[in-house]
Design a protein around this motif. Structure first.
Motif, PDB file in Angstrom:
ATOM      1  N   TYR A  14       0.836  -1.204   0.000  1.00 28.10           N
ATOM      2  CA  TYR A  14       0.000   0.000   0.000  1.00 28.10           C
ATOM      3  C   TYR A  14       0.865   1.246   0.000  1.00 28.10           C
ATOM      4  N   ARG A  15       0.311   2.276  -0.597  1.00 31.76           N
ATOM      5  CA  ARG A  15       0.954   3.586  -0.551  1.00 31.76           C
ATOM      6  C   ARG A  15      -0.138   4.624  -0.350  1.00 31.76           C
ATOM      7  N   THR A  61      -3.880   3.564  -1.215  1.00 29.13           N
ATOM      8  CA  THR A  61      -4.025   2.905  -2.510  1.00 29.13           C
ATOM      9  C   THR A  61      -3.304   1.571  -2.495  1.00 29.13           C
ATOM     10  N   SER A  63      -1.087  -0.997  -4.010  1.00 25.43           N
ATOM     11  CA  SER A  63      -0.016  -0.826  -4.995  1.00 25.43           C
ATOM     12  C   SER A  63       1.061  -1.877  -4.767  1.00 25.43           C
ATOM     13  N   ASN A  66       4.716  -0.874  -5.133  1.00 24.79           N
ATOM     14  CA  ASN A  66       5.164   0.370  -4.505  1.00 24.79           C
ATOM     15  C   ASN A  66       6.627   0.230  -4.084  1.00 24.79           C
TER      16      ASN A  66
END
Length: 218
Positions: A14-15, A61, A63, A66
């Motif tokens: 996640y980012r 988000t 991802s 990431n």
């Protein structure tokens, strides 16, 4: 304090959606204070424990690619609207903001309830989301549960609630054997159900009552 509103997100895939350039901050608490003072939609901060860089963010988000380093720690605040019954769900490396109904409704009533909450019916497009859906059906709703997928407009052409078509073959989804079958020429909505330990999706008459899940943007 503001810091108690933020939780560390240890999941790697996640980012945060950036709100602007990062700045130097002497501590995480100072980083959080500055973010909240500067941005009305400060829902996340990424704090670098090595160099003190504080990066303000809004939504989380998913991802998988990431490039956060081990020194960059992501913190998020529970911005799910608890007053409307939403909750952050963390399951097998996936995080979502969901409302899970405790009553059964028709598909259209379920859809409208989600719309009234500023959300939409749950769209399990990824395998992680399907796994979360199975968990919810097995341990929370314990019954047939509407998802945001229909072929209302064109029979046999299934479309998600966001207007996007099913990208992969329909056979890639865990359909119940022989489905979708449009029984009695009136099954245009999709639910997840279960039989013993097997969980499946099934096209169903939209007027049937079932549980439902609303998803809000992270």
């Amino acid at each position: 304090t503001e810091l108690t509103r933020f939780q560390r997100l240890t999941l790697p895939d996640y980012r945060a959606t950036s709100l602007g350039e990062a700045w130097l901050s002497p501590s995480l608490l100072t980083c959080v204070h500055a973010c909240l003072d500067t941005f009305t939609v400060c829902y996340t901060v990424t704090y670098n424990t090595n160099n003190g860089l504080c990066a303000p963010g809004s939504r989380i988000t998913y991802s998988p690619d990431n490039n956060r380093t081990p020194d960059e720690v992501l913190y998020f605040t529970n911005f799910c609207d608890r007053d409307r019954g939403f909750q952050v769900y963390l399951f097998n490396g996936f995080v979502q903001c969901l409302f899970i109904s405790s009553t059964r409704m028709s598909f259209n009533s379920s859809r409208q309830t989600c719309t009234d909450k500023g959300a939409r019916l749950y769209m399990p497009k990824l395998q992680q989301q399907l796994a979360l859906l199975r968990h919810i059906v097995s341990s929370i709703t314990r019954g047939s549960t509407w998802i945001g997928l229909t072929d209302m407009d064109i029979e046999g052409v299934f479309v998600w609630e966001d207007g996007k078509g099913v990208n992969d073959s329909l056979s890639d989804l865990p359909w119940r054997a022989g489905n979708p079958d449009n029984a009695a020429n009136r099954e245009d909505c999709v639910e997840m159900g279960s039989f013993q330990d097997f969980f499946y999706i099934n096209d169903q008459y939209c007027g049937e009552n079932a549980y439902f899940i609303c998803e809000a943007e992270m």
